[in-house]
Design an enzyme around this catalytic site. Structure first.
Site, PDB file in Angstrom:
ATOM      1  N   GLY A  49     -13.333  -3.374   2.165  1.00 18.02           N
ATOM      2  CA  GLY A  49     -13.844  -4.295   3.172  1.00 18.02           C
ATOM      3  C   GLY A  49     -12.877  -4.345   4.327  1.00 18.02           C
ATOM      4  N   GLN A  54      -8.750  -7.670  11.951  1.00 15.97           N
ATOM      5  CA  GLN A  54      -7.774  -6.666  11.496  1.00 15.97           C
ATOM      6  C   GLN A  54      -7.647  -5.511  12.488  1.00 15.97           C
ATOM      7  OE1 GLN A  54      -9.470  -6.538   7.241  1.00 15.97           O
ATOM      8  NE2 GLN A  54      -7.295  -6.192   6.917  1.00 15.97           N
ATOM      9  N   CYS A 103      -4.483  -5.571   0.718  1.00 17.30           N
ATOM     10  CA  CYS A 103      -5.050  -5.812   2.045  1.00 17.30           C
ATOM     11  C   CYS A 103      -4.539  -4.737   2.991  1.00 17.30           C
ATOM     12  CB  CYS A 103      -4.622  -7.192   2.544  1.00 17.30           C
ATOM     13  SG  CYS A 103      -5.297  -7.610   4.163  1.00 17.30           S
ATOM     14  N   LEU A 104      -5.450  -4.214   3.826  1.00 17.05           N
ATOM     15  CA  LEU A 104      -5.060  -3.182   4.791  1.00 17.05           C
ATOM     16  C   LEU A 104      -3.988  -3.709   5.748  1.00 17.05           C
ATOM     17  CD1 LEU A 104      -8.635  -1.832   5.647  1.00 17.05           C
ATOM     18  CD2 LEU A 104      -7.003  -0.922   3.978  1.00 17.05           C
ATOM     19  N   HIS A 145     -12.015 -12.958   0.314  1.00 18.06           N
ATOM     20  CA  HIS A 145     -10.865 -12.315   0.964  1.00 18.06           C
ATOM     21  C   HIS A 145     -11.212 -11.937   2.414  1.00 18.06           C
ATOM     22  CE1 HIS A 145      -7.393  -9.279   0.890  1.00 18.06           C
ATOM     23  NE2 HIS A 145      -8.040  -8.999   2.001  1.00 18.06           N
ATOM     24  N   GLU A 146     -12.371 -11.281   2.598  1.00 17.59           N
ATOM     25  CA  GLU A 146     -12.734 -10.807   3.941  1.00 17.59           C
ATOM     26  C   GLU A 146     -13.031 -11.962   4.889  1.00 17.59           C
ATOM     27  OE1 GLU A 146     -12.112  -7.906   4.784  1.00 17.59           O
ATOM     28  OE2 GLU A 146     -11.829  -7.126   2.756  1.00 17.59           O
ATOM     29  N   HIS A 149     -10.089 -13.806   6.451  1.00 18.87           N
ATOM     30  CA  HIS A 149      -9.515 -13.190   7.663  1.00 18.87           C
ATOM     31  C   HIS A 149     -10.083 -13.827   8.935  1.00 18.87           C
ATOM     32  CE1 HIS A 149      -6.991  -9.902   6.264  1.00 18.87           C
ATOM     33  NE2 HIS A 149      -7.929  -9.468   5.447  1.00 18.87           N
TER      34      HIS A 149
END
Ligand code: ZN
Length: 186
Positions: A49, A54, A103-104, A145-146, A149
């Protein structure tokens, strides 16, 4: 259109609340490019995701996609590419589940995070159509999580036990073999 640079923890934009999009914006060429870039960036980094902040776009958009490629975690299930615009989450099952999240924007780390195990999402899709989705298990964690952000929250903020924050190599060495928990790839 391209793979975009991913902002990493410490960048102030990751800590800001993103704004909602209007229907006109969702139907614009700019939005098509944004979704293309987010999807390409997620694929290039093997994420499950990605959220618009981000890549430095401060709008309430997340893209989620994962396949059940890992036989070790059959309970992950799979989720075809789904675009979430202006999502609103309601918790539908407050009993918690724990996943090792990555996480990215927080590269090379994993942390064990407990979250509610069921959520109901209301959102607009890429055509600005209202949609709903009941999510349980792995998908419930991915959505939380997404969407965090979009409010400037990172998974490390959700850690209750910082002894369960690990570099990926140490995670694989010390935690994955005995894992009673499941891993969120990114
Ligand atoms: Zn993330």
């Amino acid at each position: 259109m391209a793979v975009r640079n991913i902002l990493r923890m410490g960048h102030p934009l990751l800590r800001q609340r993103s704004r909602e999009l209007s229907k006109e914006e969702i139907l614009s060429d700019w939005f098509k490019s944004l979704i293309f870039d987010m999807t390409e960036t997620m694929h290039a980094t093997n994420g499950v995701g990605i959220a618009a902040p981000q890549i430095g776009e401060m709008v309430r958009v997340s893209v989620v996609e994962f396949a059940n490629e890992n036989a070790r975690y059959p309970e992950m299930g799979e989720q075809t590419l789904t675009v979430f615009v202006n999502p609103v989450l309601k918790m539908t099952n407050l009993s918690e589940q724990s996943f090792w999240e990555g996480c990215l924007s927080v590269p090379d780390l994993r942390g064990l995070v407990s979250r509610p195990s069921g959520v109901f999402a209301e959102f607009l899709d890429e055509k600005a159509t209202k949609k709903t989705l009941q999510a349980d298990g792995f998908l419930a964690t991915v959505l939380q999580h997404e969407f965090d952000h979009l409010d400037g929250i990172l998974y490390v903020d959700r850690l209750r036990d910082t002894t369960r924050l690990s570099f990926v190599d140490e995670y694989k060495q010390f935690w994955a073999p005995q894992s009673l928990h499941k891993e969120l790839p990114d």
